[in-house]
Scaffold this active site. Structure first.
Site, short mmCIF file in Angstrom:
data_model
loop_
_atom_site.label_atom_id
_atom_site.label_comp_id
_atom_site.label_asym_id
_atom_site.label_seq_id
_atom_site.Cartn_x
_atom_site.Cartn_y
_atom_site.Cartn_z
N GLY A 9 35.47 41.65 37.31
CA GLY A 9 36.46 42.54 37.93
C GLY A 9 36.96 41.90 39.21
O GLY A 9 37.29 42.58 40.18
N GLY A 12 40.28 42.92 41.00
CA GLY A 12 40.48 44.30 41.45
C GLY A 12 40.43 44.45 42.96
O GLY A 12 40.34 43.47 43.71
N ASP A 35 37.71 38.27 35.07
CA ASP A 35 38.53 39.50 35.03
C ASP A 35 39.21 39.55 33.67
O ASP A 35 39.42 38.52 33.04
CB ASP A 35 39.58 39.48 36.16
CG ASP A 35 40.08 40.88 36.48
OD1 ASP A 35 39.65 41.43 37.51
OD2 ASP A 35 40.88 41.43 35.70
N ILE A 36 39.58 40.77 33.26
CA ILE A 36 40.28 40.89 31.97
C ILE A 36 41.69 40.32 32.08
O ILE A 36 42.26 39.83 31.12
CB ILE A 36 40.27 42.36 31.49
CG1 ILE A 36 40.67 42.45 30.01
CG2 ILE A 36 41.17 43.25 32.36
CD1 ILE A 36 40.22 43.72 29.34
N TYR A 140 35.13 59.84 35.31
CA TYR A 140 34.70 58.75 36.19
C TYR A 140 33.38 59.11 36.88
O TYR A 140 32.42 58.33 36.89
CB TYR A 140 35.81 58.50 37.21
CG TYR A 140 35.50 57.48 38.27
CD1 TYR A 140 35.41 56.13 37.96
CD2 TYR A 140 35.33 57.87 39.59
CE1 TYR A 140 35.15 55.20 38.96
CE2 TYR A 140 35.08 56.94 40.59
CZ TYR A 140 34.99 55.61 40.26
OH TYR A 140 34.73 54.69 41.24
N1 SER Z 1 38.09 55.49 45.19
C1 SER Z 1 37.68 56.00 43.92
C2 SER Z 1 38.72 56.84 43.30
O1 SER Z 1 39.50 57.40 44.04
C3 SER Z 1 36.43 56.80 44.07
O2 SER Z 1 35.33 56.00 43.92
O3 SER Z 1 38.73 56.99 42.12
#
Ligand code: SER
Length: 318
Positions: A9, A12, A35-36, A140
């Site tokens: 990653g 990112g 990274d992808i 998430y």
């Molecule tokens: N910064 C992240 C988000 O907003 C939270 O870990 O998804």
């Protein structure tokens, strides 16, 4: 062959900054970026990698004699709500690949980021404790909480040296975040400089825990370099620096750009933000491995504006 560190990653928001710092400390020859998306701009070797592909990951680890992995590839909160199945798969499978490599002693040490998203509506919102109610309401957050449980399980059961931090919203000038709820706090700086105005997707009084990227990178590397015996929490450490609302950061920006205007138009990210804490108690990180943040809102705002302007200004030839 020398031991190397792999950052997955690397293109990112966190990865692109972490890789620079790792290269600076250990040398370009000791770090490998993956990274992808091909071609993350680094001075160290780069490999294209889909984190779901365990075989490809193993090939890279063998090729470079990787002993330490930073696994930063993930779908963030807002994007994960659009693609729940994909987010769950991507966020969990990558972690299992890496945990199993450590279980089999192919690698020695793992960093995997957790988040304030592990908390939910029933968590105390102020000074959220390390150990408290955790009922994440986003895909998430669910993936991060489950990941934390698996990290601790692999540590206890298989002695896997995995370390983790519950990052707050991260703010840096070098790279943009993608698909997160705290992203506004980065976008606001770029638009303040480019346009003198910003339309915010959160309400003006929505307070969230945040941190300047330089602090976050320092926290990460301090934790990773700490003696294993002092890393007593093997789920993920609460980590904190500052808390502010869109109105407060806009007021701070106005001190530098007096005409700056902020307007508000909320979207689905507002509900995600409201499920998260407003401030975090990170006393375990401070006690166990000496964590201390440097940047407050004022210092961070000044630094962000200076650096974004410097990156965008044309080079003057004398
Ligand atoms: N910064 C992240 C988000 O907003 C939270 O870990 O998804």
């Amino acid at each position: 062959m020398k031991n190397r560190i792999l950052v997955i990653g690397a293109g990112g928001q966190i990865g692109s900054e972490l890789i620079m710092e790792l290269c600076r400390i250990f040398g370009n020859d000791s770090v490998v970026a993956a990274d992808i998306k091909p071609g993350a701009g680094t001075d160290c070797p780069f490999e294209t990698l889909d984190v779901m592909n365990g075989k490809a990951m193993l090939d890279i680890i063998k090729k470079y004699n990787i002993r330490e992995v930073y696994l930063l590839a993930a779908l963030l909160s807002a994007t994960a709500e659009k693609f729940p199945d994909k987010a769950w798969q991507l966020n969990m499978e990558g972690l299992f690949h890496v945990l199993n490599l450590a279980k089999e002693k192919i690698i020695d040490k793992i960093f995997w980021p957790s988040s304030i998203a592990v908390f939910g509506f029933n968590t105390p919102k102020q000074n959220t404790p390390q150990f408290t109610v955790m009922e994440p309401s986003t895909v998430y957050g669910i993936s991060k909480q489950a990941g934390e449980r698996w990290c601790e399980y692999y540590y206890r059961r298989y002695n896997v040296d995995v370390r983790s931090l519950r990052y707050p919203g991260l703010i840096g000038y070098r790279s943009a975040p993608g698909g997160g709820t705290t992203d506004y706090a980065v976008h606001i700086f770029h638009e303040a400089i480019a346009k003198g105005s910003y339309e915010c997707f959160l309400k003006e009084d929505t307070v969230l825990p945040m941190m300047y990227m330089e602090d976050a990178i320092r926290a990460t590397l301090t934790l990773m370099q700490e003696d294993a015996g002092r890393v007593k929490i093997r789920s993920a450490y609460n980590l904190a620096a500052i808390s502010f609302s869109p109105r407060q950061i806009a007021d701070e920006i106005k001190k530098h750009i007096p005409g700056f205007k902020i307007t508000y138009k909320t979207d689905s990210r507002q509900e995600i933000a409201e499920s998260w804490p407003q401030s975090i108690d990170d006393s375990y990180a401070r006690e166990h491995w000496g964590w201390k943040h440097k940047y407050d809102l004022k210092a961070m705002t000044a630094d962000m504006l200076t650096n974004i302007k410097a990156l965008h200004s044309p080079v003057t030839v004398k």
